[in-house]
Design a protein around this motif. Sequence first.
Motif, PDB file in Angstrom:
ATOM      1  N   ALA A 216       0.670  -1.155   0.043  1.00 39.68           N
ATOM      2  CA  ALA A 216       0.111   0.168  -0.218  1.00 39.68           C
ATOM      3  C   ALA A 216       1.037   1.125  -0.141  1.00 39.68           C
ATOM      4  CB  ALA A 216      -0.782   0.216   1.205  1.00 39.68           C
ATOM      5  N   GLU A 217       2.053   1.378  -0.182  1.00 39.81           N
ATOM      6  CA  GLU A 217       3.970   1.832   0.248  1.00 39.81           C
ATOM      7  C   GLU A 217       2.815   3.259   1.404  1.00 39.81           C
ATOM      8  OE1 GLU A 217       3.752   3.104  -3.603  1.00 39.81           O
ATOM      9  OE2 GLU A 217       5.012   1.669  -4.152  1.00 39.81           O
ATOM     10  N   PRO A 218       1.958   3.482   2.219  1.00 44.23           N
ATOM     11  CA  PRO A 218       2.272   4.051   3.850  1.00 44.23           C
ATOM     12  C   PRO A 218       3.757   4.263   3.521  1.00 44.23           C
ATOM     13  CG  PRO A 218       1.578   1.886   4.466  1.00 44.23           C
ATOM     14  CD  PRO A 218       2.432   1.253   2.963  1.00 44.23           C
ATOM     15  N   ASP A 219       3.451   5.944   3.957  1.00 47.76           N
ATOM     16  CA  ASP A 219       5.095   6.501   4.381  1.00 47.76           C
ATOM     17  C   ASP A 219       5.300   6.227   5.785  1.00 47.76           C
ATOM     18  OD1 ASP A 219       4.800   8.777   2.296  1.00 47.76           O
ATOM     19  OD2 ASP A 219       3.273   9.235   3.925  1.00 47.76           O
ATOM     20  N   HIS A 220       4.533   5.188   6.692  1.00 46.76           N
ATOM     21  CA  HIS A 220       4.717   5.137   8.358  1.00 46.76           C
ATOM     22  C   HIS A 220       3.833   3.614   8.666  1.00 46.76           C
ATOM     23  CE1 HIS A 220       4.604   5.429  12.534  1.00 46.76           C
ATOM     24  NE2 HIS A 220       5.689   5.692  12.616  1.00 46.76           N
ATOM     25  N   VAL A 221       4.466   2.576   9.524  1.00 47.53           N
ATOM     26  CA  VAL A 221       3.912   1.445   9.819  1.00 47.53           C
ATOM     27  C   VAL A 221       4.478   1.702  10.765  1.00 47.53           C
ATOM     28  CG1 VAL A 221       4.009  -0.748   9.940  1.00 47.53           C
ATOM     29  CG2 VAL A 221       4.172   0.318   7.393  1.00 47.53           C
ATOM     30  N   SER A 222       3.359   1.193  12.015  1.00 44.75           N
ATOM     31  CA  SER A 222       3.093   1.205  13.504  1.00 44.75           C
ATOM     32  C   SER A 222       2.647  -0.436  13.424  1.00 44.75           C
ATOM     33  CB  SER A 222       2.566   1.981  14.333  1.00 44.75           C
ATOM     34  OG  SER A 222       2.461   2.857  13.893  1.00 44.75           O
ATOM     35  N   ALA A 223       3.913  -1.233  13.700  1.00 43.37           N
ATOM     36  CA  ALA A 223       3.615  -3.163  14.232  1.00 43.37           C
ATOM     37  C   ALA A 223       3.455  -3.137  16.077  1.00 43.37           C
ATOM     38  CB  ALA A 223       4.517  -4.124  13.229  1.00 43.37           C
ATOM     39  N   TYR A 224       2.158  -3.547  16.710  1.00 39.93           N
ATOM     40  CA  TYR A 224       2.685  -3.511  18.162  1.00 39.93           C
ATOM     41  C   TYR A 224       2.190  -4.785  18.200  1.00 39.93           C
ATOM     42  CZ  TYR A 224       1.719   1.293  18.038  1.00 39.93           C
ATOM     43  OH  TYR A 224       2.445   2.949  17.564  1.00 39.93           O
ATOM     44  N   SER A 225       2.583  -5.324  19.828  1.00 42.24           N
ATOM     45  CA  SER A 225       2.263  -6.749  19.785  1.00 42.24           C
ATOM     46  C   SER A 225       1.776  -6.766  20.730  1.00 42.24           C
ATOM     47  CB  SER A 225       3.598  -6.801  20.781  1.00 42.24           C
ATOM     48  OG  SER A 225       3.445  -8.305  21.544  1.00 42.24           O
ATOM     49  N   LEU A 226       0.479  -7.732  20.691  1.00 41.44           N
ATOM     50  CA  LEU A 226      -1.350  -7.553  20.848  1.00 41.44           C
ATOM     51  C   LEU A 226      -0.818  -7.495  22.290  1.00 41.44           C
ATOM     52  CD1 LEU A 226      -4.312  -7.488  20.877  1.00 41.44           C
ATOM     53  CD2 LEU A 226      -3.533 -10.592  20.696  1.00 41.44           C
ATOM     54  N   ILE A 227      -1.779  -6.348  23.663  1.00 42.38           N
ATOM     55  CA  ILE A 227      -1.175  -7.387  24.665  1.00 42.38           C
ATOM     56  C   ILE A 227      -3.515  -7.460  25.256  1.00 42.38           C
ATOM     57  CG2 ILE A 227      -1.164  -5.395  26.829  1.00 42.38           C
ATOM     58  CD1 ILE A 227       0.167  -3.795  25.741  1.00 42.38           C
ATOM     59  N   VAL A 228      -3.108  -8.586  25.316  1.00 46.77           N
ATOM     60  CA  VAL A 228      -4.596  -8.902  26.292  1.00 46.77           C
ATOM     61  C   VAL A 228      -4.881  -8.776  27.468  1.00 46.77           C
ATOM     62  CG1 VAL A 228      -5.883 -10.976  26.890  1.00 46.77           C
ATOM     63  CG2 VAL A 228      -3.433 -10.981  25.136  1.00 46.77           C
ATOM     64  N   GLU A 229      -5.746  -7.365  27.805  1.00 48.18           N
ATOM     65  CA  GLU A 229      -5.819  -6.515  28.766  1.00 48.18           C
ATOM     66  C   GLU A 229      -6.604  -7.472  29.438  1.00 48.18           C
ATOM     67  OE1 GLU A 229      -4.117  -4.189  29.669  1.00 48.18           O
ATOM     68  OE2 GLU A 229      -3.110  -3.024  27.851  1.00 48.18           O
ATOM     69  N   PRO A 230      -6.340  -7.322  30.963  1.00 50.67           N
ATOM     70  CA  PRO A 230      -7.695  -7.456  31.765  1.00 50.67           C
ATOM     71  C   PRO A 230      -8.611  -7.061  31.749  1.00 50.67           C
ATOM     72  CG  PRO A 230      -5.635  -7.489  32.577  1.00 50.67           C
ATOM     73  CD  PRO A 230      -5.614  -6.595  31.795  1.00 50.67           C
ATOM     74  N   GLY A 231     -10.204  -7.987  31.562  1.00 50.33           N
ATOM     75  CA  GLY A 231     -11.150  -6.945  31.545  1.00 50.33           C
ATOM     76  C   GLY A 231     -11.494  -7.271  30.513  1.00 50.33           C
ATOM     77  N   THR A 232     -11.347  -7.924  29.220  1.00 50.29           N
ATOM     78  CA  THR A 232     -11.892  -7.702  28.074  1.00 50.29           C
ATOM     79  C   THR A 232     -11.828  -8.985  27.653  1.00 50.29           C
ATOM     80  OG1 THR A 232      -9.221  -8.589  26.704  1.00 50.29           O
ATOM     81  CG2 THR A 232      -9.751  -6.164  27.496  1.00 50.29           C
ATOM     82  N   ARG A 233     -12.726  -8.827  26.621  1.00 46.80           N
ATOM     83  CA  ARG A 233     -13.960  -9.758  25.675  1.00 46.80           C
ATOM     84  C   ARG A 233     -12.750 -10.750  25.796  1.00 46.80           C
ATOM     85  NH1 ARG A 233     -16.722  -6.893  23.222  1.00 46.80           N
ATOM     86  NH2 ARG A 233     -16.170  -7.272  21.043  1.00 46.80           N
ATOM     87  N   LEU A 234     -11.654 -10.651  24.922  1.00 44.43           N
ATOM     88  CA  LEU A 234     -10.240 -11.214  24.401  1.00 44.43           C
ATOM     89  C   LEU A 234      -9.854 -12.265  25.683  1.00 44.43           C
ATOM     90  CD1 LEU A 234      -8.543 -12.165  22.430  1.00 44.43           C
ATOM     91  CD2 LEU A 234      -7.097 -10.209  22.627  1.00 44.43           C
ATOM     92  N   LEU A 261      11.057  -7.486   6.869  1.00 50.34           N
ATOM     93  CA  LEU A 261      10.264  -6.999   5.737  1.00 50.34           C
ATOM     94  C   LEU A 261      10.529  -5.656   5.797  1.00 50.34           C
ATOM     95  CD1 LEU A 261       7.598  -9.021   5.431  1.00 50.34           C
ATOM     96  CD2 LEU A 261       9.782  -9.640   4.397  1.00 50.34           C
ATOM     97  N   LEU A 262      10.371  -4.513   6.474  1.00 57.41           N
ATOM     98  CA  LEU A 262       9.925  -3.186   6.404  1.00 57.41           C
ATOM     99  C   LEU A 262      11.413  -3.184   6.353  1.00 57.41           C
ATOM    100  CD1 LEU A 262       8.008  -2.571   9.501  1.00 57.41           C
ATOM    101  CD2 LEU A 262       7.173  -2.609   6.930  1.00 57.41           C
ATOM    102  N   ILE A 263      12.384  -3.400   6.690  1.00 58.19           N
ATOM    103  CA  ILE A 263      13.753  -2.483   6.222  1.00 58.19           C
ATOM    104  C   ILE A 263      13.593  -3.017   4.427  1.00 58.19           C
ATOM    105  CG2 ILE A 263      16.766  -3.333   6.630  1.00 58.19           C
ATOM    106  CD1 ILE A 263      15.342  -1.370   8.599  1.00 58.19           C
ATOM    107  N   GLU A 264      13.585  -4.086   4.091  1.00 52.88           N
ATOM    108  CA  GLU A 264      14.446  -4.469   3.127  1.00 52.88           C
ATOM    109  C   GLU A 264      13.275  -3.626   1.496  1.00 52.88           C
ATOM    110  OE1 GLU A 264      12.760  -8.350   2.389  1.00 52.88           O
ATOM    111  OE2 GLU A 264      14.727  -9.486   2.917  1.00 52.88           O
ATOM    112  N   ALA A 265      11.715  -3.194   2.596  1.00 54.66           N
ATOM    113  CA  ALA A 265      11.133  -1.740   2.197  1.00 54.66           C
ATOM    114  C   ALA A 265      11.125  -0.719   1.781  1.00 54.66           C
ATOM    115  CB  ALA A 265       9.703  -2.403   2.194  1.00 54.66           C
ATOM    116  N   GLY A 266      12.531  -0.145   2.707  1.00 58.77           N
ATOM    117  CA  GLY A 266      13.323   0.977   2.374  1.00 58.77           C
ATOM    118  C   GLY A 266      12.704   2.359   3.770  1.00 58.77           C
TER     119      GLY A 266
END
Length: 405
Positions: A216-234, A261-266
Motif C-alpha cells: 500500500a506504500e504508506p509513509d509510516h508503519v506501526s507494528a504492535y504486539s497484542l497485549i491481552v488486557e484484563p477485563g476485555t472479552r479477549l 521485511l520493512l527494512i527491505e522495503a525501505g
Amino acid sequence: MPSTLPEGEPVPPTGELPTAALVTVAETPLSFYLHVPFCTTRCGYCDFNTYTAGELGNAPGASRVGYPEEVLAELDLARRVLGPNTPTVGTVFVGGGTPTLLPADDLGRMLSGIRDRFGLADDAEITTESNPESIDEAGMSRLVDHGFTRISFGMQSVRPHVLAVLDRVHTPGRPQQAVAEAKRAGFAQTSLDLIYGTPGESLSDWEASLRAAIDAEPDHVSAYSLIVEPGTRLAARIRRGELPMTSEDDLADKYELAEKLLIEAGYANYEISNWSRGPESRCRHNLAYWLGHNWWGVGPGAHSHVGGVRWWNVKHPAAYASKLDQGISPAYAREQLTAEERRTERVLLELRLDTGLDPAVLTDRERDRIPDLRARGLIADRDDQLVLTAAGRLLADGIVRDLLD
C-alpha cells in the motif's frame, strides 16, 4: 489510553498547576492530544476509554453532536492554566475511539480551537486516527482543508480469521485503498497500524499482513504486539480456554520478520514499534511523548504532562461534560514526578528511540553495567549515545531493569 484510571492527589477545581511546573513552559515544546471516545462497536481486545452509542444512551453531555463544545471548553481551561507564555503548538493528535465518526468539520472546529487559543507552528504535524471504514475520500479532502497533515489507519491484519478474533470488521483491502485515497486527498503523511500475536495467527498470516501493508506504500508503519488486557472479552476467552495464549517465542519471530521485511522495503526503525520512510515521516507527536515534552490531553480519560506534573481526566463523557459545564477542571487526579522518577522515565523512553540515550543520564554504577550489555549484543554506541540493537529491542524492558539502580 487505558480505561482504568490510577489514583493520585486531588486537582484544584481551577486546574491550576504548581508554579514549578510552569517555569520552563515557554521553552518546552507543546503538543495537544484530543480524545474522541466514540466507537461503532467495541473490539474484543480493546481496553481504551471508548463507548458505543448503546453504552452512552441518552446521558447528558454524552452526545457526539455536542462533543466539540466540550473540547473547546477544556481548551479554554488549558489557556487559563498554561498562561500567556506557551510556545506555538508543534503537534496535534486526534485519537480514540474512532475520531472520524465525527464529521470532518467537527474535527476541524476542534483543531481551530487550538489554533485560535495557542497558535500552530508553520510546520505543525496534525494527525487523526481513523478506522478505514469510517471515512471516504471526500471526508479526507475536507480534513486536509482544515489543516490535517497526517492520517493513521487501523489495519491490524489482512487475514479475516485474525480480524474476527480481534472483533475488527474490514472490507477486504479497504485499509490499503484508504491509504491511496488519503494521498489523493492531499495528506502529506499516511500510516498503517498493524497488530501481531493474535491467538491463531500463524507466521504466514503475519507475513501476508506485512506484505499487504508494504504494498500500500504508506509513509509510516506501526507494528504492535497484542497485549491481552484484563477485563476485555479477549482475556475472558483466553481464560476460558477458547483461544490459546501467544508465546513469547512467537512474538519474537514476528517482530524479527517485521524488521526484515520493512527494512527491505525501505523503512527504517526509529522506535521499537515504529518504522518510517524517512525522518520527515516519523510521528513527531509520539516523539514528543518519548522525549518528555509537554502535552495537554483533552477529553474524557485523557492524560496530560506539563513540567513534571501528570494528570488524567474523569472517564465517562457525561461526567467530563458535567464538570466543564460547571466551569471546573475535568481532571480526576494527578501526580508530581520527583527528579529521580523523571530520570528513570527518560532512560525507559529514550532507549526506545534510534537516537538513543546520553550515558551521562546514568549513574556511575549504572554505566558500569554497559560493557556487559554491549558484549551481549544488546546495546551499541552511536554518536556518543547508547542505542538498542535489533536484538536489544526484543528485550527492551528487561534491559532497562538490568541497567537502572
